[in-house]
Design an enzyme around this catalytic site. Structure first.
Site, short mmCIF file in Angstrom:
data_model
loop_
_atom_site.label_atom_id
_atom_site.label_comp_id
_atom_site.label_asym_id
_atom_site.label_seq_id
_atom_site.Cartn_x
_atom_site.Cartn_y
_atom_site.Cartn_z
CB CYS A 1 -0.96 -0.04 1.18
SG CYS A 1 -2.37 1.03 0.96
CG HIS B 1 -3.14 -3.01 4.54
ND1 HIS B 1 -1.91 -2.48 4.89
CD2 HIS B 1 -3.78 -2.03 3.87
CE1 HIS B 1 -1.83 -1.24 4.46
NE2 HIS B 1 -2.94 -0.93 3.85
N1 GLN Z 1 -2.02 6.85 2.61
C1 GLN Z 1 -2.14 6.02 1.42
C2 GLN Z 1 -3.58 6.02 0.87
O1 GLN Z 1 -4.49 6.39 1.59
C3 GLN Z 1 -1.74 4.61 1.75
C4 GLN Z 1 -2.69 3.95 2.75
C5 GLN Z 1 -2.18 2.63 3.30
O2 GLN Z 1 -0.98 2.35 3.34
N2 GLN Z 1 -3.14 1.81 3.78
O3 GLN Z 1 -3.78 5.63 -0.27
#
Ligand code: GLN
Length: 257
Positions: free
Chosen positions: A94, A194
């Site tokens: 992510c 995740h």
């Molecule tokens: N901040 C980034 C987004 O909102 C990555 C989010 C994350 O790592 N879950 O896309």
């Protein structure tokens, strides 16, 4: 045999138990009698990257991604780009995945200039993309079905010629538009998944470990492990993701983006 793992930014990039991926890789190597060491590279520390075989980057909120920008551009960026070009194995989740691209324009409209190691960009969307999801890895990444959890506002767009990690069967993926999920470039595996993603997707974990072992030692076969628990978790997660409505073999989008 031995693999050395570098956990990048464990202090700021660690959402939804992403560190569990490092534990999973370590265990699946040790269960096979393969030595493994893990070193952290938090903000302010730049280990000698050339000694590592595998690099891991977890997810992070928009502000955490901004916090690490200065540190990234004080030298880590050049080291990481050469490690990628040198064929070192990366797993990036992510926010950590977004960091490997050209930039991320976040929800506040700030444009984070990232590594530019792989030709893609990310722009924040109005609506966050949240939920359990399912994708199938491309054949060159083993072709396994991966089930995970995504929560991102960023929509990632791969430039033409840049290969995704997989095709979305159910959920949003890179941008809820082109059915791509993640990225595969040289030995870099990026995903929005995740969870952590690896424990309940043992085929993907072993594919990544095999990639690192083969780069270091040449062709080798990972002996099988008793994955009954992992496969059970995988099956349950798929049932939850597809709500049992869609058979696995023809899973299609089960959440309208
Ligand atoms: N901040 C980034 C987004 O909102 C990555 C989010 C994350 O790592 N879950 O896309």
């Amino acid at each position: 045999m031995e693999l050395k793992i570098c956990h990048l930014y464990p202090d700021v990039l660690n959402l939804y138990g992403d560190t569990g991926n490092v534990i999973c890789m370590k265990n699946r190597l040790q269960w096979r009698g393969i030595d493994v060491s893990v070193a952290n590279a938090p903000i302010g520390e730049t280990p000698s990257f050339s000694e590592f075989d595998v690099f891991f980057l977890g997810g992070g909120q928009d502000f955490e991604q901004e916090v690490l920008l200065d540190d990234l551009h004080m030298g880590k960026d050049k080291n990481l780009i050469s490690a990628i070009e040198d064929g070192k194995t990366f797993l990036a989740i992510c926010g950590g995945y977004q960091m490997l691209g050209n930039y991320y324009q976040n929800a506040a409209g700030h444009r984070c200039e990232f590594l530019g190691a792989i030709d893609f960009y990310t722009r924040s969307a109005e609506k966050r993309m949240i939920g359990n999801y399912l994708f199938r890895c491309v054949p060159s990444c083993g072709g396994s079905e991966v089930v995970g959890f995504e929560n991102h506002s960023g929509k990632t767009y791969l430039s033409s010629g840049v290969q995704p990690l997989g095709e979305v069967l159910c959920g949003f993926g890179n941008n809820a538009e082109d059915r791509t999920e993640g990225v595969h470039y040289k030995n870099v595996f990026g995903t929005y998944s995740h969870g952590p993603v690896l424990p309940k997707n043992p085929e993907l974990c072993d594919f990544i470990l095999q990639t690192a072992l083969e780069r270091k030692y040449g062709k080798c076969e990972l002996p099988p492990l008793d994955d009954r628990a992992e496969q059970a978790a995988h099956t349950v997660a798929i049932g939850i993701t597809t709500k049992g409505k869609i058979k696995r073999h023809n899973a299609r989008s089960c959440q309208k983006p």
